[in-house]
Enzyme design. Structure first.
Site, PDB file in Angstrom:
ATOM      1  N   THR A 179       7.156-152.345  53.691  1.00 18.80           N
ATOM      2  CA  THR A 179       6.537-153.138  52.643  1.00 18.80           C
ATOM      3  C   THR A 179       7.110-152.577  51.351  1.00 18.80           C
ATOM      4  O   THR A 179       7.566-151.441  51.351  1.00 18.80           O
ATOM      5  CB  THR A 179       5.006-152.907  52.635  1.00 18.80           C
ATOM      6  OG1 THR A 179       4.492-153.181  53.933  1.00 18.80           O
ATOM      7  CG2 THR A 179       4.279-153.783  51.650  1.00 18.80           C
ATOM      8  N   VAL A 208      -0.527-162.827  60.148  1.00 16.15           N
ATOM      9  CA  VAL A 208      -0.685-162.743  58.689  1.00 16.15           C
ATOM     10  C   VAL A 208      -0.714-161.271  58.284  1.00 16.15           C
ATOM     11  O   VAL A 208      -1.477-160.472  58.824  1.00 16.15           O
ATOM     12  CB  VAL A 208      -1.964-163.471  58.227  1.00 16.15           C
ATOM     13  CG1 VAL A 208      -2.166-163.305  56.732  1.00 16.15           C
ATOM     14  CG2 VAL A 208      -1.865-164.960  58.590  1.00 16.15           C
ATOM     15  N   SER A 209       0.151-160.955  57.316  1.00 13.86           N
ATOM     16  CA  SER A 209       0.278-159.573  56.827  1.00 13.86           C
ATOM     17  C   SER A 209      -0.822-159.246  55.827  1.00 13.86           C
ATOM     18  O   SER A 209      -1.313-160.115  55.107  1.00 13.86           O
ATOM     19  CB  SER A 209       1.641-159.432  56.155  1.00 13.86           C
ATOM     20  OG  SER A 209       1.691-158.255  55.396  1.00 13.86           O
ATOM     21  N   ASP A 210      -1.146-157.959  55.735  1.00 10.31           N
ATOM     22  CA  ASP A 210      -2.087-157.493  54.699  1.00 10.31           C
ATOM     23  C   ASP A 210      -1.520-157.649  53.293  1.00 10.31           C
ATOM     24  O   ASP A 210      -2.277-157.634  52.314  1.00 10.31           O
ATOM     25  CB  ASP A 210      -2.395-156.004  54.909  1.00 10.31           C
ATOM     26  CG  ASP A 210      -1.127-155.167  54.726  1.00 10.31           C
ATOM     27  OD1 ASP A 210      -0.244-155.244  55.603  1.00 10.31           O
ATOM     28  OD2 ASP A 210      -1.010-154.493  53.688  1.00 10.31           O
ATOM     29  N   ILE A 230       0.858-150.206  58.724  1.00  7.86           N
ATOM     30  CA  ILE A 230       0.537-151.260  59.697  1.00  7.86           C
ATOM     31  C   ILE A 230      -0.553-152.152  59.112  1.00  7.86           C
ATOM     32  O   ILE A 230      -1.664-151.685  58.820  1.00  7.86           O
ATOM     33  CB  ILE A 230       0.108-150.645  61.035  1.00  7.86           C
ATOM     34  CG1 ILE A 230       1.290-149.847  61.617  1.00  7.86           C
ATOM     35  CG2 ILE A 230      -0.355-151.726  62.008  1.00  7.86           C
ATOM     36  CD1 ILE A 230       0.987-149.136  62.898  1.00  7.86           C
ATOM     37  N   GLY A 231      -0.216-153.433  58.951  1.00  6.67           N
ATOM     38  CA  GLY A 231      -1.118-154.356  58.270  1.00  6.67           C
ATOM     39  C   GLY A 231      -2.502-154.396  58.877  1.00  6.67           C
ATOM     40  O   GLY A 231      -3.514-154.423  58.162  1.00  6.67           O
TER      41      GLY A 231
HETATM   42  N1  GLY Z   1       2.042-153.861  55.779  1.00  3.89           N
HETATM   43  C1  GLY Z   1       2.952-154.871  56.127  1.00  3.89           C
HETATM   44  C2  GLY Z   1       2.577-155.586  57.341  1.00  3.89           C
HETATM   45  O1  GLY Z   1       2.000-155.019  58.269  1.00  3.89           O
HETATM   46  O2  GLY Z   1       2.847-156.740  57.419  1.00  3.89           O
END
Ligand code: GLY
Length: 318
Positions: A179, A208-210, A230-231
């Protein structure tokens, strides 16, 4: 220069496993410092925190080293779908795009949506907006990301996610979380945060990403945070608002980061965050091996590239 408020800036290029060598560290450091220098100059010349966040995200998106914009990872079907968001701490307005394709800078769309009545658009709607805005079609694919996907396809997708840094050999293992993000405090004391990503890589279509949720990118007039990792872990911790609301409720940024990362570590999360508060405190935190962050504290540039593996936070005010 006599500034009303001394600007502050912190950016990140993802979190993940350890950088492989001094060579890897230096490549990432140079990329991050170049961006910090340009964006900090913008802040000194009077740009708003929001403008600085957008410019920093554009530069990180344009660097194929990082997993956003050019150099984004491919999803399970071999397509690139990107997500980005922008939050202005002063107006407390969040905007973003989810799973958008064929645009060079997803953060530009998030910026446009700041003043729209519909402020978060997903795939089809985002494509329609790109067409309306006459954003030229752009292919974010790089040869390295394609080769990574082809190799993974041969292994029948046995990796859980793709590389955070798109330079082969820079990172040690195969579990990385890419990210990019920028948090800025401007000369008027305004805060903003921007975050952009190509996602985890090899994920299901529609995941869907965070990065386009407040969980991954949040700002008020008191504090601003951009997350990486990790989203799903970031969403489960509701990471960015958890830190910001603690500051708003009176905790120092250092205490808010310490408490939040202690909780995330207890829950075995794999994530990181960068943050600023309205008083100019700068902070980063991680439960992952590394967070690729660099900052300008008004006097000098620093980074987090060689912080030892494991949960750690840093918080300081110059
Ligand atoms: N933090 C980015 C994702 O997991 O999509």
């Amino acid at each position: 220069m006599n500034l009303a408020v001394q600007p502050k800036l912190i950016i990140h290029g993802g979190a993940g496993s350890s950088l492989k060598s001094k060579g890897g560290v230096e490549v990432v450091r140079l990329a991050l410092y170049t961006i910090v220098e340009e964006v900090y100059s913008l802040l000194l010349s009077g740009a708003s925190a929001k403008e600085a966040a957008v410019r920093g995200c554009q530069m990180l998106e344009d660097d194929p080293c990082f997993n956003s914009g050019t150099g984004s990872v491919l999803q399970s079907d071999g397509q690139i779908r990107m997500s980005a968001s922008l939050m202005d701490g002063t107006s407390q307005i969040f905007s973003g795009v989810i799973n958008v394709s064929r645009v060079k800078n997803p953060i530009d769309m998030a910026q446009f949506l700041q003043t729209s009545p519909d402020r978060v658009l997903s795939d089809f709607g985002a494509a329609e907006l790109a067409r309306e805005l006459q954003i030229p079609s752009y292919n974010c694919l790089t040869e390295l990301r394609l080769q990574e996907w082809i190799q993974e396809r041969q292994g029948n997708f046995n990796k859980v996610m793709a590389e955070v840094v798109a330079e082969q050999g820079l990172l040690e293992t195969n579990a990385r979380r890419g990210t990019i993000g920028v948090v800025a405090l401007d000369t008027n004391g305004r805060l903003a945060a921007g975050t952009s990503t190509g996602g985890k890589g090899f994920e299901r279509i529609g995941r869907v990403s965070d990065s386009a949720m407040p969980a991954g990118n949040y700002a008020t007039q008191d504090a601003a945070v951009s997350c990486t990792g990790i989203g799903e872990d970031i969403i489960d911790e509701c990471l960015a608002p958890r830190i910001v609301v603690r500051v708003t409720d009176g905790m120092s940024l250092k205490d808010a980061m310490e408490r939040t990362f202690a909780e995330a570590s207890k829950h075995n999360r794999d994530l990181g965050a960068i943050a600023l508060d309205a008083h100019g405190a700068i902070a980063w935190g991680k439960t992952s091996d590394v967070i690729l962050a660099a900052y300008h504290d008004g006097e000098k540039i620093g980074d987090t590239l060689e912080i030892p593996v494991g949960t750690a936070i840093g918080c300081f005010k110059s």
